[in-house]
Write a protein that holds these residues in place. Structure first.
Motif, PDB file in Angstrom:
ATOM      1  N   SER A  89       0.807  -1.230   0.000  1.00 48.79           N
ATOM      2  CA  SER A  89       0.000   0.000   0.000  1.00 48.79           C
ATOM      3  C   SER A  89       0.837   1.277   0.000  1.00 48.79           C
TER       4      SER A  89
ATOM      5  N   SER B 137      -0.637  -5.491   2.540  1.00 48.84           N
ATOM      6  CA  SER B 137      -1.950  -5.791   3.101  1.00 48.84           C
ATOM      7  C   SER B 137      -1.975  -7.126   3.844  1.00 48.84           C
TER       8      SER B 137
ATOM      9  N   ARG C 231      -3.296  -4.761   9.826  1.00 50.59           N
ATOM     10  CA  ARG C 231      -2.628  -4.166   8.661  1.00 50.59           C
ATOM     11  C   ARG C 231      -2.090  -2.770   8.981  1.00 50.59           C
TER      12      ARG C 231
END
Length: 445
Positions: A200, A217, A240
């Protein structure tokens, strides 16, 4: 024969003009001031009360976006220039001095997933849902010219994050893997991956510039070395991590914003235990950014507030919120250490003071002296119950306040259950796990 002379310098007691304040001589003999400490305590109490009275942190709202603000970037050379990317593919450049938008670019189709500036400030890079990386000139096109990117790179997958090297013409993107790109080439120099989940965000270390950190993730935070083109090690947490931010003053320290409402400050040399767990948010933490001094950081959360944490404290020193502000997606601390910017769901970028009660503008020498004196008094008496209570108190929105109470009850229930389980089990079968180690699953090297 010894002769003593009295000498009086008129500079010490005569005013220069009639507008000046009369100069009063002061005797520093402690015997003449028997109530010095009580007097200072009252001054400290008044200074603390006035600090709360003058705490007006909100400065301005930059509106113009037609969709939620998804990412922010600072200009490395100009304090007044800020870049923002929205969920409709629009990128805007703002002038903070005039609080106006100076340029609008329709950069991508779909979300602008990330934006970063080149280290020299001559251009900036954007990535979007249309699988492209685009480089744009920082200066707008001349009259009659079209708004065109300097170069466009078409990728195979959607990119979710981008960051530029602090000293070289190299940038990194992340999506299915971490790619390192040279600005002159249309294919990555190297690709690094560890696991199969999407990544991410990716961030370059500002001091040891060949180091990168990324969060995936599958609950991992992975550290990479650009020189060897390999991952170094990773830490797996309970939940996460949304993004990380490196401390600009301490090369090995970074802070991770997590889905479990906490922030974790790690030393990369010992990832098995975080240096500090920062707890105050009541919903997922979406973004984090350090102050240039490296002593504090600001975090943005899904609970519609932003908080300022000292690096070495587990609780925040300040919380900012407004009635209109929705989920805060991105946050930045300006390079002069004075202001904080946050971008949120309801299409606004807000500008806040980093020190809520600071007076803006030029201070006279007497104002500076009074400010320093009051600061020292507050530090001297900071642990007195009444002063501590006033300094700590913050008004919170009802939603956040009720969630804090609810989570307090849940935490107490968990603690009570653990105590009871330990009480009725064989000694040593239910170990005492410190708060710092509770959220770390494993460290893989």
């Amino acid at each position: 024969m010894k002769v003593k002379m009295l000498s009086r310098n008129p500079d010490n007691y005569v005013r220069e003009t009639k507008l000046d304040i009369q100069r009063v001589p002061r005797n520093y003999d402690p015997a003449l001031h028997p109530f010095e400490v009580p007097r200072e305590y009252v001054r400290a109490l008044n200074a603390t009360k006035l600090e709360r009275v003058f705490a007006k942190p909100f400065l301005a709202s930059l509106d113009g976006h037609r969709d939620g603000v998804n990412c922010l970037a600072k200009h490395p050379k100009s304090l007044a220039t800020v870049l923002s990317g929205a969920c409709d593919g629009e990128v805007r450049l703002w002038n903070l001095t005039t609080r106006k938008c100076i340029r609008t670019i329709q950069a991508h189709e779909g979300f602008v997933r990330g934006i970063c500036t080149r280290f020299c400030g001559s251009s900036f890079f954007t990535i979007g849902d249309d699988k492209t990386v685009k480089q744009w000139k920082m200066d707008g096109p001349g009259s009659g010219e079209e708004e065109e990117p300097l170069q466009t790179i078409l990728g195979k997958t959607v990119y979710t994050g981008i960051d530029h090297h602090w000293k070289e013409a190299v940038f990194a993107t992340c999506g299915q893997q971490v790619d390192i790109w040279d600005e002159q080439r249309t294919s990555p120099i190297c690709s690094m991956t560890w696991g199969f989940d999407s990544i991410s965000s990716v961030k370059f270390n500002p001091i040891e510039t060949f180091l990168l950190g990324s969060c995936a993730s599958d609950r991992n935070i992975v550290l990479y070395d650009m020189r060897q083109a390999t991952p170094l090690k990773k830490v797996i947490l309970d939940m996460r991590t949304n993004t990380i931010c490196w401390n600009p003053m301490e090369a090995f320290v970074f802070t991770a914003a997590n889905e479990d409402y906490n922030l974790y400050t790690f030393d990369m040399r010992a990832l098995d235990t975080p240096v500090m767990v920062h707890m105050d948010h009541v919903s997922a933490v979406l973004d984090v950014d350090y102050s240039p001094t490296g002593k504090e950081f600001v975090s943005a959360s899904f609970d519609k507030s932003i908080r300022i944490f000292p690096v070495d404290k587990s609780r925040s020193r300040e919380v900012y919120h407004t009635k209109r502000m929705q989920h805060v997606i991105c946050v930045k601390w300006t390079s002069d250490n004075k202001y904080i910017m946050c971008g949120s769901d309801e299409m606004n970028i807000r500008l806040w003071k980093a020190d809520a009660s600071e007076k803006l503008g030029v201070l006279s020498s007497r104002e500076k002296a009074a400010k320093d004196y009051n600061q020292k008094l507050k530090e001297k008496f900071q642990h007195h119950p009444q002063i501590k209570r006033i300094a700590r108190h913050r008004h919170l929105p009802k939603s956040i306040y009720s969630q804090i109470l609810e989570q307090r009850v849940m935490k107490e229930a968990r603690r009570r259950k653990e105590v009871n389980r330990r009480k009725h089990s064989k000694p040593g079968s239910v170990p005492i796990v410190p708060e710092k180690k509770k959220h770390i699953v494993a460290v893989v090297k």
